[in-house]
Scaffold this motif. Structure first.
Motif, PDB file in Angstrom:
ATOM      1  N   VAL A  17       4.124  -8.963  -9.575  1.00 26.15           N
ATOM      2  CA  VAL A  17       4.355  -7.698 -10.140  1.00 26.15           C
ATOM      3  C   VAL A  17       3.326  -6.714 -10.509  1.00 26.15           C
ATOM      4  O   VAL A  17       3.210  -5.682 -10.482  1.00 26.15           O
ATOM      5  CB  VAL A  17       4.967  -8.387 -11.700  1.00 26.15           C
ATOM      6  CG1 VAL A  17       5.225  -7.472 -12.765  1.00 26.15           C
ATOM      7  CG2 VAL A  17       6.213  -8.983 -11.485  1.00 26.15           C
ATOM      8  N   ALA A  18       2.002  -7.463 -10.679  1.00 22.46           N
ATOM      9  CA  ALA A  18       0.823  -6.641 -10.962  1.00 22.46           C
ATOM     10  C   ALA A  18       0.544  -5.826  -9.580  1.00 22.46           C
ATOM     11  O   ALA A  18       0.386  -4.729  -9.970  1.00 22.46           O
ATOM     12  CB  ALA A  18      -0.483  -7.500 -11.124  1.00 22.46           C
TER      13      ALA A  18
ATOM     14  N   GLY B 160       0.946   0.003  -7.356  1.00 25.82           N
ATOM     15  CA  GLY B 160       1.120   0.923  -6.252  1.00 25.82           C
ATOM     16  C   GLY B 160       1.037   0.133  -4.837  1.00 25.82           C
ATOM     17  O   GLY B 160       1.123   0.798  -3.823  1.00 25.82           O
ATOM     18  N   TYR B 161       0.956  -1.092  -4.911  1.00 25.40           N
ATOM     19  CA  TYR B 161       0.982  -1.885  -3.677  1.00 25.40           C
ATOM     20  C   TYR B 161       2.357  -2.348  -3.508  1.00 25.40           C
ATOM     21  O   TYR B 161       3.274  -2.398  -4.023  1.00 25.40           O
ATOM     22  CB  TYR B 161      -0.181  -2.944  -3.838  1.00 25.40           C
ATOM     23  CG  TYR B 161      -1.714  -2.599  -3.785  1.00 25.40           C
ATOM     24  CD1 TYR B 161      -2.208  -2.464  -2.731  1.00 25.40           C
ATOM     25  CD2 TYR B 161      -2.102  -2.709  -5.146  1.00 25.40           C
ATOM     26  CE1 TYR B 161      -3.773  -2.228  -2.749  1.00 25.40           C
ATOM     27  CE2 TYR B 161      -3.497  -2.420  -5.208  1.00 25.40           C
ATOM     28  CZ  TYR B 161      -4.200  -2.358  -3.886  1.00 25.40           C
ATOM     29  OH  TYR B 161      -5.519  -1.923  -4.081  1.00 25.40           O
TER      30      TYR B 161
ATOM     31  N   SER C  78      -0.533 -12.358   0.674  1.00 27.23           N
ATOM     32  CA  SER C  78      -1.461 -11.569   0.223  1.00 27.23           C
ATOM     33  C   SER C  78      -1.608 -10.372   0.839  1.00 27.23           C
ATOM     34  O   SER C  78      -1.788  -9.124   0.277  1.00 27.23           O
ATOM     35  CB  SER C  78      -2.891 -12.448   0.287  1.00 27.23           C
ATOM     36  OG  SER C  78      -2.676 -13.589  -0.662  1.00 27.23           O
ATOM     37  N   PHE C  79      -1.636 -10.354   2.254  1.00 26.03           N
ATOM     38  CA  PHE C  79      -2.081  -9.510   3.148  1.00 26.03           C
ATOM     39  C   PHE C  79      -0.929  -8.353   2.848  1.00 26.03           C
ATOM     40  O   PHE C  79      -1.265  -7.207   2.892  1.00 26.03           O
ATOM     41  CB  PHE C  79      -2.377  -9.914   4.570  1.00 26.03           C
ATOM     42  CG  PHE C  79      -3.655 -10.445   4.678  1.00 26.03           C
ATOM     43  CD1 PHE C  79      -4.813 -10.607   3.742  1.00 26.03           C
ATOM     44  CD2 PHE C  79      -4.090 -10.997   5.898  1.00 26.03           C
ATOM     45  CE1 PHE C  79      -5.825 -11.330   3.942  1.00 26.03           C
ATOM     46  CE2 PHE C  79      -5.274 -11.573   6.239  1.00 26.03           C
ATOM     47  CZ  PHE C  79      -5.952 -11.942   5.199  1.00 26.03           C
ATOM     48  N   HIS C  80       0.579  -8.818   2.884  1.00 27.90           N
ATOM     49  CA  HIS C  80       1.284  -7.997   2.597  1.00 27.90           C
ATOM     50  C   HIS C  80       1.010  -7.032   1.359  1.00 27.90           C
ATOM     51  O   HIS C  80       1.226  -5.693   1.413  1.00 27.90           O
ATOM     52  CB  HIS C  80       2.913  -8.583   2.499  1.00 27.90           C
ATOM     53  CG  HIS C  80       3.951  -7.764   2.398  1.00 27.90           C
ATOM     54  ND1 HIS C  80       5.074  -8.005   3.034  1.00 27.90           N
ATOM     55  CD2 HIS C  80       4.264  -6.745   1.528  1.00 27.90           C
ATOM     56  CE1 HIS C  80       5.860  -7.027   2.671  1.00 27.90           C
ATOM     57  NE2 HIS C  80       5.403  -6.287   1.802  1.00 27.90           N
ATOM     58  N   SER C  81       0.702  -7.610   0.178  1.00 32.83           N
ATOM     59  CA  SER C  81       0.629  -7.172  -1.030  1.00 32.83           C
ATOM     60  C   SER C  81      -0.654  -6.177  -1.112  1.00 32.83           C
ATOM     61  O   SER C  81      -0.929  -5.396  -2.074  1.00 32.83           O
ATOM     62  CB  SER C  81       0.550  -8.157  -2.165  1.00 32.83           C
ATOM     63  OG  SER C  81      -0.491  -9.077  -2.088  1.00 32.83           O
ATOM     64  N   TYR C  82      -1.368  -6.359   0.046  1.00 26.01           N
ATOM     65  CA  TYR C  82      -2.585  -5.242  -0.206  1.00 26.01           C
ATOM     66  C   TYR C  82      -2.388  -3.936   0.406  1.00 26.01           C
ATOM     67  O   TYR C  82      -3.253  -3.170   0.742  1.00 26.01           O
ATOM     68  CB  TYR C  82      -3.803  -6.015   0.682  1.00 26.01           C
ATOM     69  CG  TYR C  82      -4.338  -7.023   0.090  1.00 26.01           C
ATOM     70  CD1 TYR C  82      -4.430  -7.556  -1.276  1.00 26.01           C
ATOM     71  CD2 TYR C  82      -5.097  -8.169   0.984  1.00 26.01           C
ATOM     72  CE1 TYR C  82      -5.072  -8.776  -1.777  1.00 26.01           C
ATOM     73  CE2 TYR C  82      -5.909  -9.215   0.561  1.00 26.01           C
ATOM     74  CZ  TYR C  82      -5.744  -9.428  -1.139  1.00 26.01           C
ATOM     75  OH  TYR C  82      -6.335 -10.559  -1.420  1.00 26.01           O
ATOM     76  N   LEU C  83      -1.257  -3.848   1.167  1.00 28.08           N
ATOM     77  CA  LEU C  83      -0.796  -2.688   1.734  1.00 28.08           C
ATOM     78  C   LEU C  83      -0.470  -1.738   0.663  1.00 28.08           C
ATOM     79  O   LEU C  83       0.354  -2.087  -0.283  1.00 28.08           O
ATOM     80  CB  LEU C  83       0.292  -2.891   2.547  1.00 28.08           C
ATOM     81  CG  LEU C  83       0.129  -3.769   3.796  1.00 28.08           C
ATOM     82  CD1 LEU C  83       1.569  -4.234   4.405  1.00 28.08           C
ATOM     83  CD2 LEU C  83      -0.871  -3.303   4.901  1.00 28.08           C
ATOM     84  N   PRO C  84      -0.687  -0.266   0.717  1.00 33.17           N
ATOM     85  CA  PRO C  84      -0.002   0.557   0.046  1.00 33.17           C
ATOM     86  C   PRO C  84       1.302   0.871  -0.175  1.00 33.17           C
ATOM     87  O   PRO C  84       2.022   0.630   0.980  1.00 33.17           O
ATOM     88  CB  PRO C  84      -0.527   1.933   0.350  1.00 33.17           C
ATOM     89  CG  PRO C  84      -1.857   1.620   1.180  1.00 33.17           C
ATOM     90  CD  PRO C  84      -1.449   0.346   1.709  1.00 33.17           C
ATOM     91  N   ALA C  85       2.253   0.925  -1.104  1.00 37.96           N
ATOM     92  CA  ALA C  85       3.850   0.593  -1.069  1.00 37.96           C
ATOM     93  C   ALA C  85       4.284   1.737  -0.240  1.00 37.96           C
ATOM     94  O   ALA C  85       5.406   1.523   0.152  1.00 37.96           O
ATOM     95  CB  ALA C  85       4.211   0.722  -2.494  1.00 37.96           C
ATOM     96  N   ASP C  86       3.753   2.765  -0.070  1.00 37.45           N
ATOM     97  CA  ASP C  86       4.403   3.965   0.596  1.00 37.45           C
ATOM     98  C   ASP C  86       3.944   4.065   2.032  1.00 37.45           C
ATOM     99  O   ASP C  86       4.253   4.814   2.898  1.00 37.45           O
ATOM    100  CB  ASP C  86       3.943   5.354   0.006  1.00 37.45           C
ATOM    101  CG  ASP C  86       2.433   5.944   0.132  1.00 37.45           C
ATOM    102  OD1 ASP C  86       1.506   4.882   0.677  1.00 37.45           O
ATOM    103  OD2 ASP C  86       1.984   6.935  -0.210  1.00 37.45           O
ATOM    104  N   LEU C  87       3.267   2.829   2.569  1.00 42.70           N
ATOM    105  CA  LEU C  87       2.848   2.819   3.735  1.00 42.70           C
ATOM    106  C   LEU C  87       3.940   2.573   4.888  1.00 42.70           C
ATOM    107  O   LEU C  87       4.949   1.619   4.549  1.00 42.70           O
ATOM    108  CB  LEU C  87       1.770   1.840   4.056  1.00 42.70           C
ATOM    109  CG  LEU C  87       1.070   1.892   5.598  1.00 42.70           C
ATOM    110  CD1 LEU C  87       0.127   3.018   5.740  1.00 42.70           C
ATOM    111  CD2 LEU C  87       0.328   0.374   5.430  1.00 42.70           C
ATOM    112  N   PRO C  88       4.104   3.106   5.948  1.00 48.62           N
ATOM    113  CA  PRO C  88       5.412   2.989   6.777  1.00 48.62           C
ATOM    114  C   PRO C  88       5.256   1.335   7.454  1.00 48.62           C
ATOM    115  O   PRO C  88       4.328   0.766   7.678  1.00 48.62           O
ATOM    116  CB  PRO C  88       5.109   3.711   8.135  1.00 48.62           C
ATOM    117  CG  PRO C  88       4.570   5.028   7.579  1.00 48.62           C
ATOM    118  CD  PRO C  88       3.684   4.419   6.377  1.00 48.62           C
ATOM    119  N   GLU C  89       6.644   0.782   7.381  1.00 46.91           N
ATOM    120  CA  GLU C  89       6.705  -0.670   7.883  1.00 46.91           C
ATOM    121  C   GLU C  89       5.994  -1.070   9.111  1.00 46.91           C
ATOM    122  O   GLU C  89       5.282  -1.852   9.047  1.00 46.91           O
ATOM    123  CB  GLU C  89       8.132  -1.186   7.710  1.00 46.91           C
ATOM    124  CG  GLU C  89       8.887  -1.089   6.193  1.00 46.91           C
ATOM    125  CD  GLU C  89       9.975  -1.691   6.634  1.00 46.91           C
ATOM    126  OE1 GLU C  89      10.347  -2.271   7.641  1.00 46.91           O
ATOM    127  OE2 GLU C  89      10.767  -1.487   5.434  1.00 46.91           O
TER     128      GLU C  89
END
Length: 778
Positions: free
Chosen positions: A281-282, A287-288, A311-322
């Motif tokens: 949630v944090a 914006g991750y 963890s690594f998934h959650s280090y990606l910016p939310a708007d980054l293409p999959e």
């Protein structure tokens, strides 16, 4: 007796000390006659070495490369070994033996193998070995960091990839059959032709009271763990990355915060308050990317692990293409798998979580081939938007999250006057407030803290600041530790009443989530009686000069970050201090909840030990369950079952980083790269603390060793210690920040191999600038 076929025993001669004392010259002639001009090694073979309480490696002396026909050299070697027996746990025993054995040449590996774990009797071959020196006495002689340790589960011979270890374990299996015992202590060497040489084989006698059922339970647990992880070592829908990697130190570092084998209550609290939901949630609020609905931490046989893929998934910016995110996470996972020592540095040396000034250098070093030019530009732009939003407070600002922490602090002040009896509803409320107003904003502030550290490190990489200037800056940051220092000094000087001090700091405990760890206000002598030199005021205020401002502005312009140099420095300072303050505040709710649980349990006749083996759900379920069971007996039965499971948890050996199924049964102890704090050198006597000591003891001018040093260990800074070493902890961990603020030389996160070796020392030298730690032998 059946013939030994898979190993050889070098020629030897042995005698008792009493024989030596009675007729030295005859023995010297006998040795010279047997071995001639050949070189021998004079070894210890004391009766104490046959015990099973602890390995005696390093206790007694061995003298290698002795010419058997050189009388004076041989005499001196025997006397050295006998003299070492006097350092043992008892007086010289005339029945202790001296072993003289032919030296083996072209040794590739040597060491000691135990056929069961000495502490628990668990079914592991425990191999301590040296593959670097070419000598045969480094492990038994306790040489400095020369040895490594490998745990091999019984029946895992086929999982061994190394031909040397396959030969060794095969030879020991044959020995077990011949001797008819699975409790052996074997000294060995392997030469360049993979021939196994046995120097000594002892039965482990005087066995401790091993749990006779532990082997079966460990075997069952390993099968279940393998079944669990096999599914996670595959691609998962909606989660980036080709496989999971499980670690005890990445991201929310459970090994540091709750230990490698936490009791069920501590483990369940950490899950509820952070790793089940709050962590993701944090990240979403900042914006991750968020891996929806998946807990970050798993329990493997009761031992906590972070699923690093999440963890690594959650280090990606939310708007980054999959597709770009998938490539990045795969690259990061591969880097970690290939570089185990980075397991406590993933935010800095594996993944990227913000646009720092050294972005290009990090890409080149950490994942040079993961993205093509266009994809890298898209990633850079995405990181730039995210970083600008966080630096400028557009989303999840430091001030916004601190306001929530202050709301929690205000509620705590009101609760101080609540003298109602301990009730489960009150405990549940403490934990609920702790989650929404404590650990959730703290999770955001902690991420700000990591971003701030990464930005400042990148200024150092770019040459804006030197290492010495960086150290000065970190010392200038005023955290709650500095206030603790002032107040501790005030108590020592008689300026602050002890009760007043405890009203603010009394909730802290070494082991934030551990109900068995006493709080500060439950300890008598936790404060020093005189002011500590460590408690001096921080460094002078750090001034941003015009020249440094110009250099930082150039970095900001190049990166496209929309913040002024002064605002950036302020952000780094605020993020570092806010993280520590938030942790200090929310830990009061946890501490009070634990005391409430203890009080409630006492009313039922349940001790803290019994309660520690329950989960928080077991306890809170009593608010809503009305199935007619006797609550006290029901919980006592549950605790008893969990205690048996916990003993299995303690007996299990698992790696700090797990990335394939074989790693469940073949476990090398992690050799970590310590995180050195300051550029200073220090040496001194050392003392190991667990946090459960009744008394503090003398810490003056001591180097302190602690396994998992969470905020509750801040009391050590009230004493004039000269250095700190921890088993677990990262470059930006709580204790790293504390030591930087106080300018205290430290080696944070040494790992099990180095820490266990240092724990046996009387004195230690830390050379921070050179990145070295040494035992000092007297």
């Amino acid at each position: 007796m059946p013939e030994i076929t898979r190993c050889s025993v070098p020629e030897f001669l042995y005698f008792q000390i009493s024989d030596w004392q009675r007729d030295q010259e005859n023995l010297l002639r006998e040795i010279a006659s047997k071995f001639g001009e050949n070189k021998v090694i004079v070894r210890s073979s004391a009766m104490a070495e046959d015990g099973a309480g602890d390995s005696m490696a390093g206790m007694f002396t061995s003298v290698p490369d002795v010419r058997a026909n050189e009388r004076d050299q041989l005499f001196s070697a025997v006397e050295q070994v006998i003299a070492s027996y006097r350092r043992g746990p008892s007086d010289l025993n005339p029945r202790d033996h001296i072993l003289v054995q032919l030296m083996i040449s072209q040794v590739e590996m040597s060491g000691v193998l135990f056929t069961q774990d000495l502490n628990t009797g668990a079914p592991y071959y425990v191999i301590s070995y040296d593959e670097e020196s070419g000598r045969t006495d480094t492990v038994t002689g306790g040489s400095d960091f020369g040895s490594r340790t490998l745990y091999v589960h019984r029946g895992a011979l086929q999982a061994l990839r190394s031909p040397r270890f396959r030969e060794l374990v095969g030879a020991v299996l044959e020995l077990e059959d011949i001797i008819g015992s699975r409790a052996l202590d074997v000294e060995f060497a392997i030469d360049k032709d993979l021939a196994v040489h046995l120097f000594q084989v002892r039965r482990i006698t005087n066995l401790p009271n091993w749990d006779q059922g532990i082997s079966v339970r460990v075997d069952t647990a390993i099968q279940r763990i393998q079944s669990f992880v096999s599914d996670r070592f595959k691609p998962w829908p909606y989660v980036r990355g080709h496989q999971s990697v499980f670690g005890q130190m990445p991201d929310w570092n459970p090994a540091e915060m709750i230990g490698r084998t936490p009791r069920p209550l501590a483990l369940s609290l950490y899950r509820r308050l952070i790793t089940d939901r709050v962590w993701r949630v944090a990240r979403r609020q900042m914006g991750y990317a968020e891996p929806l609905g998946i807990p970050l931490m798993v329990s493997l046989g009761g031992q906590p692990y972070i699923d690093v893929r999440l963890s690594f998934h959650s280090y990606l910016p939310a708007d980054l293409p999959e597709d770009i995110g998938e490539k990045l996470v795969c690259a990061w996972l591969n880097r970690l798998i290939e570089n185990h020592a980075l397991h406590d540095k993933v935010e800095f040396d594996v993944a990227v979580t913000a646009l720092t000034f050294d972005f290009d250098e990090r890409v080149a070093a950490q994942f040079p081939d993961a993205l093509d030019g266009e994809e890298l530009d898209i990633y850079r732009q995405s990181l730039r938007r995210l970083t600008n939003d966080l630096l400028n407070g557009t989303i999840s600002s430091i001030q916004q999250e601190l306001a929530k922490i202050e709301t929690l602090s205000a509620r705590q002040k009101i609760a101080e006057h609540d003298n109602s009896a301990a009730e489960l509803g009150k405990i549940a409320s403490l934990l609920e407030y702790c989650t929404e107003l404590g650990t959730l904003p703290f999770s955001i502030l902690a991420r700000h803290g990591f971003i701030a550290q990464a930005l400042f490190i990148s200024l150092e990489v770019k040459g804006v600041y030197s290492k010495a200037e960086s150290e000065e800056f970190l010392r200038s940051i005023r955290t709650v530790a500095g206030e603790f220092a002032d107040d501790t000094r005030g108590v020592a000087n008689g300026e602050i009443d002890r009760d007043e001090f405890m009203r603010r700091y009394g909730h802290l405990r070494p082991g934030t989530y551990d109900i068995l760890s006493a709080r500060y206000d439950q300890r008598e002598n936790i404060l020093a009686t005189a002011p500590s030199q460590n408690m001096e005021a921080p460094a002078a205020e750090f001034i941003l000069t015009a020249e440094k401002s110009r250099l930082i502005q150039a970095c900001l312009t190049d990166a496209g970050l929309e913040i002024s140099p002064q605002a950036l420095i302020d952000y780094i300072r605020q993020a570092t201090a806010a993280r520590e303050y938030a942790k200090f505040v929310f830990s009061r709710n946890i501490s009070d909840a634990l005391e409430g649980i203890a009080s409630w349990g006492e009313q039922l006749g349940l001790s803290r030990e019994v309660l520690s083996q329950l989960t928080i759900d077991d306890i809170l379920e009593c608010m809503v369950s009305a199935d007619g069971k006797n609550v006290e007996q029901h919980l006592r039965d549950l605790s008893g079952k969990r205690l048996e499971q916990y003993r299995t948890t303690q007996a299990l050996r698992l790696p700090q980083l797990l990335f394939d199924e074989e790693g469940v049964r073949v476990i090398p102890l992690q050799v970590s790269e310590p995180n050195f704090i300051t550029l200073k050198n220090v040496s001194g006597a050392c003392v190991r603390l667990s946090g459960h000591e009744d008394g503090v003891g003398d810490l003056v001018n001591k180097i302190v060793l602690i396994e998992n040093a969470d905020p509750g260990f801040d009391w050590i800074f009230a004493h004039p210690i000269v250095g700190l070493i921890t088993k677990y902890g990262g470059v930006n961990s709580h204790m790293a920040i504390r030591c930087a603020e106080f300018g205290l030389p430290a080696a944070i996160g040494c790992g099990e191999q180095i820490f266990n070796h240092l724990s046996q020392a009387n004195a230690i030298e830390i050379k921070c600038a050179d990145g070295q730690i040494h035992r000092i032998e007297h």
